[in-house]
Design a protein around this motif. Structure first.
Motif, PDB file in Angstrom:
ATOM      1  N   LEU A  69       9.822 -19.740   1.153  1.00 18.91           N
ATOM      2  CA  LEU A  69       9.591 -19.053   0.650  1.00 18.91           C
ATOM      3  C   LEU A  69      10.557 -17.455   1.494  1.00 18.91           C
ATOM      4  O   LEU A  69      10.786 -16.796   0.549  1.00 18.91           O
ATOM      5  CB  LEU A  69       8.878 -19.072   0.228  1.00 18.91           C
ATOM      6  N   ALA A  70      10.446 -17.733   2.978  1.00 17.05           N
ATOM      7  CA  ALA A  70      10.263 -16.657   3.281  1.00 17.05           C
ATOM      8  C   ALA A  70      11.249 -15.904   3.564  1.00 17.05           C
ATOM      9  O   ALA A  70      12.028 -15.009   3.476  1.00 17.05           O
ATOM     10  CB  ALA A  70       9.454 -16.981   4.495  1.00 17.05           C
ATOM     11  N   ALA A  71      12.936 -17.787   3.680  1.00 17.96           N
ATOM     12  CA  ALA A  71      13.914 -17.243   3.950  1.00 17.96           C
ATOM     13  C   ALA A  71      14.533 -16.792   2.297  1.00 17.96           C
ATOM     14  O   ALA A  71      15.586 -16.292   2.909  1.00 17.96           O
ATOM     15  CB  ALA A  71      14.847 -18.906   3.911  1.00 17.96           C
ATOM     16  N   ARG A  72      13.947 -17.922   1.517  1.00 20.76           N
ATOM     17  CA  ARG A  72      14.802 -16.824  -0.060  1.00 20.76           C
ATOM     18  C   ARG A  72      14.044 -15.726  -0.235  1.00 20.76           C
ATOM     19  O   ARG A  72      15.204 -14.816  -0.754  1.00 20.76           O
ATOM     20  CB  ARG A  72      14.104 -17.203  -0.524  1.00 20.76           C
ATOM     21  N   MET A  73      13.210 -15.323   0.488  1.00 21.82           N
ATOM     22  CA  MET A  73      13.002 -13.944   0.486  1.00 21.82           C
ATOM     23  C   MET A  73      13.565 -12.454   1.448  1.00 21.82           C
ATOM     24  O   MET A  73      13.818 -11.559   0.527  1.00 21.82           O
ATOM     25  CB  MET A  73      11.438 -13.491   0.232  1.00 21.82           C
ATOM     26  N   TYR A  74      13.440 -13.238   2.603  1.00 24.44           N
ATOM     27  CA  TYR A  74      14.452 -12.248   2.963  1.00 24.44           C
ATOM     28  C   TYR A  74      15.846 -12.273   2.937  1.00 24.44           C
ATOM     29  O   TYR A  74      16.155 -10.945   2.315  1.00 24.44           O
ATOM     30  CB  TYR A  74      14.471 -13.367   4.328  1.00 24.44           C
ATOM     31  N   GLN A  75      16.332 -13.490   2.188  1.00 23.56           N
ATOM     32  CA  GLN A  75      17.710 -13.886   1.028  1.00 23.56           C
ATOM     33  C   GLN A  75      17.846 -12.988   0.486  1.00 23.56           C
ATOM     34  O   GLN A  75      19.046 -11.983   0.134  1.00 23.56           O
ATOM     35  CB  GLN A  75      18.659 -14.765   1.480  1.00 23.56           C
ATOM     36  N   GLU A  76      17.129 -12.759  -1.052  1.00 23.68           N
ATOM     37  CA  GLU A  76      17.638 -11.516  -1.950  1.00 23.68           C
ATOM     38  C   GLU A  76      17.225 -10.567  -1.654  1.00 23.68           C
ATOM     39  O   GLU A  76      18.081  -9.431  -2.181  1.00 23.68           O
ATOM     40  CB  GLU A  76      16.046 -11.994  -3.242  1.00 23.68           C
ATOM     41  N   CYS A  77      16.418 -10.082  -0.479  1.00 24.69           N
ATOM     42  CA  CYS A  77      16.267  -8.911   0.003  1.00 24.69           C
ATOM     43  C   CYS A  77      17.433  -8.131   0.562  1.00 24.69           C
ATOM     44  O   CYS A  77      18.161  -6.960   0.390  1.00 24.69           O
ATOM     45  CB  CYS A  77      14.766  -8.225   0.690  1.00 24.69           C
TER      46      CYS A  77
ATOM     47  N   LEU B  35      11.430 -12.978  -5.758  1.00 31.43           N
ATOM     48  CA  LEU B  35      11.020 -12.437  -4.628  1.00 31.43           C
ATOM     49  C   LEU B  35      11.617 -11.308  -4.058  1.00 31.43           C
ATOM     50  O   LEU B  35      11.057 -10.509  -3.729  1.00 31.43           O
ATOM     51  CB  LEU B  35      11.310 -13.619  -3.736  1.00 31.43           C
ATOM     52  N   GLY B  36      12.669 -10.623  -4.604  1.00 29.74           N
ATOM     53  CA  GLY B  36      12.992  -9.132  -3.544  1.00 29.74           C
ATOM     54  C   GLY B  36      14.169  -8.746  -4.496  1.00 29.74           C
ATOM     55  O   GLY B  36      15.111  -9.401  -5.045  1.00 29.74           O
TER      56      GLY B  36
ATOM     57  N   LEU C 181       3.815 -12.595  -1.522  1.00 29.61           N
ATOM     58  CA  LEU C 181       3.480 -13.321   0.002  1.00 29.61           C
ATOM     59  C   LEU C 181       2.183 -14.009   0.174  1.00 29.61           C
ATOM     60  O   LEU C 181       1.382 -14.580   1.059  1.00 29.61           O
ATOM     61  CB  LEU C 181       2.517 -11.018   0.429  1.00 29.61           C
ATOM     62  N   MET C 182       1.376 -14.232  -1.313  1.00 28.53           N
ATOM     63  CA  MET C 182       0.759 -14.871  -0.785  1.00 28.53           C
ATOM     64  C   MET C 182       0.504 -16.522  -0.469  1.00 28.53           C
ATOM     65  O   MET C 182       0.166 -17.264  -0.171  1.00 28.53           O
ATOM     66  CB  MET C 182      -0.742 -14.805  -2.269  1.00 28.53           C
ATOM     67  N   PRO C 183       1.430 -16.830  -1.454  1.00 31.45           N
ATOM     68  CA  PRO C 183       1.611 -18.203  -1.198  1.00 31.45           C
ATOM     69  C   PRO C 183       2.661 -18.345  -0.008  1.00 31.45           C
ATOM     70  O   PRO C 183       1.574 -19.205   0.596  1.00 31.45           O
ATOM     71  CB  PRO C 183       2.584 -18.689  -2.690  1.00 31.45           C
ATOM     72  N   ILE C 184       3.014 -17.596   0.641  1.00 29.14           N
ATOM     73  CA  ILE C 184       3.668 -17.320   2.025  1.00 29.14           C
ATOM     74  C   ILE C 184       2.295 -17.866   2.857  1.00 29.14           C
ATOM     75  O   ILE C 184       2.928 -18.597   3.439  1.00 29.14           O
ATOM     76  CB  ILE C 184       4.843 -16.169   1.719  1.00 29.14           C
ATOM     77  N   PHE C 185       1.721 -16.666   2.956  1.00 29.98           N
ATOM     78  CA  PHE C 185       0.598 -16.943   4.061  1.00 29.98           C
ATOM     79  C   PHE C 185      -0.512 -17.900   3.613  1.00 29.98           C
ATOM     80  O   PHE C 185      -0.668 -18.942   4.666  1.00 29.98           O
ATOM     81  CB  PHE C 185      -0.180 -16.131   3.184  1.00 29.98           C
TER      82      PHE C 185
END
Length: 405
Positions: free
Chosen positions: A352-360, A288-289, A320-324
């Motif tokens: 999914l959004a939290a995981r993306m933020y955490q990886e970044c 994710l990130g 981003l598509m599955p998140i939206f």
């Protein structure tokens, strides 16, 4: 099969004992290439291969292949993409191979005005869409669609996922059936019933092959949610600049190579920027990130340097598509009064959004910490400087004693 020169094999330390079922040949070839060796292909070589004689043994073999993929990805992460798949541009020729769904026919190469000496059949390269049912993770997609279809009992619009589920399952069945239909059996079946039985067994083996590989990959860490070499803690994932002062001159390539080596020692997956990329290094946190870095050097004379690093996070646009999608479905379900479905869909989007933020955030923090340590002397350099200072002190003391005498 493979054949190696003895000096080349001893030069890389032979086969790695962690590979017990498969993967040892791939790892050995990559290590030979990394050591500066070359590989060759002998089209005249012939190898007799004894295949598994039961479905159970075939299942165990394919699980072993999935395990080997996980071990290879852990050792050579830069050779795999974020999804954990190796990019390969070759061709396999033979009967009975698993083939992607395609409606395009092959072409016969004959040369201009029939001048081609050796006519051969060329198959067009398969696209991404037609290759998706071949991936082990296709079963995870089917599982996700099945879950959305089940939620249709709580919110009826989600029942529209059922046709997509049937399409995904149908693509898998069609691909397996067509591949089995092209199989060649050593002993031709005498009756249509016997041929149907062979076709059914072969189709079943094509169906369980990606599932067995998926089980082996997941059991040994090659999961879509895997991470490599992330530093514990938290750092907001926004662009930033880090300046590193160094009293010891070092070339730009050597300084970047030191950062890259430090990240690899932590088990991180590090990629190098190409000739046309606006970045020097990329650290992949997960699917994710990730985070990227670019460096410039300022020379201050006397071997002193100021290295400036620009770091910024990078999110996976494909996710981003599955998140939206989940977020939009959650809002629509809440407006329709289906609160249970709205909460479940919203939780999927939030996770999914939290995981993306955490990886970044984790990749940014790890890359920032390694970059800041690039200007600090290593333990070997500190020890060498201490030994030099001690030797100089002893020499001065001896000179002082000799002058007193």
């Amino acid at each position: 099969n493979m054949a190696f020169r003895r000096d080349a094999l001893l030069g890389v330390g032979g086969c790695d004992p962690i590979y017990r079922q498969a993967g040892d040949d791939v790892d050995l070839c990559w290590r030979v290439q990394a050591a500066g060796g070359t590989l060759g292909f002998s089209p005249a070589a012939m190898v007799w291969h004894h295949r598994r004689n039961s479905v159970r043994m075939y299942w165990r073999q394919q699980q072993g292949y999935g395990k080997a993929e996980a071990l290879l990805e852990a050792k050579w992460p830069e050779k795999y993409n974020a999804a954990g798949h190796l990019t390969w541009g070759g061709r396999l020729y033979g009967k009975g191979l698993t083939r992607a769904l395609s409606f395009r026919r092959g072409r016969i190469y004959q040369g201009t005005w029939g001048s081609g000496l050796f006519q051969s059949l060329y198959q067009p390269a398969q696209g991404l869409i037609s290759s998706l049912p071949l991936m082990p993770e296709w079963y995870l997609v089917i599982l996700l669609l099945a879950g959305l279809s089940a939620l249709g009992l709580l919110w009826k619009p989600l029942l529209w996922a059922s046709p997509v589920l049937l399409l995904a399952v149908g693509a898998l069945l069609a691909q397996s059936g067509l591949s089995a239909a092209r199989a060649h059996f050593t002993s031709a079946p005498a009756t249509r019933l016997a041929r149907f039985k062979l076709w059914s067994v072969t189709t079943f083996m094509h169906l369980i092959q990606p599932l067995a590989r998926l089980r082996g990959r997941l059991r040994f860490g090659l999961t879509p949610w895997r991470t490599r070499g992330l530093q514990s803690g938290f750092s907001p994932p926004w662009p930033r600049t880090a300046s590193v002062w160094s009293e010891h001159w070092q070339g730009a390539d050597d300084r970047l190579r030191a950062v890259e080596s430090n990240l690899r020692e932590r088990g991180a997956c590090v990629l190098r920027g190409g000739d046309f990329d606006a970045w020097d290094l990329e650290m992949r946190g997960g699917v994710l990130g990730s985070a990227r870095a670019r460096m410039v050097l300022e020379e201050h004379g006397g071997g002193k340097q100021l290295a400036r690093f620009r770091l910024w996070p990078r999110i996976s646009r494909a996710w981003l598509m599955p998140i939206f999608l989940f977020a939009g479905l959650s809002v629509a379900a809440s407006l329709d009064g289906a609160w249970v479905a709205a909460v479940l869909l919203g939780a999927c989007a939030a996770l999914l959004a939290a995981r993306m933020y955490q990886e970044c955030a984790a990749t940014t923090r790890t890359l920032l910490r390694v970059v800041r340590a690039a200007g600090e002397p290593s333990a070997v350099e500190v020890a060498a400087a201490a030994d030099l200072a001690k030797a100089q002190s002893q020499n001065l003391r001896r000179e002082g004693l000799s002058n007193m005498e």
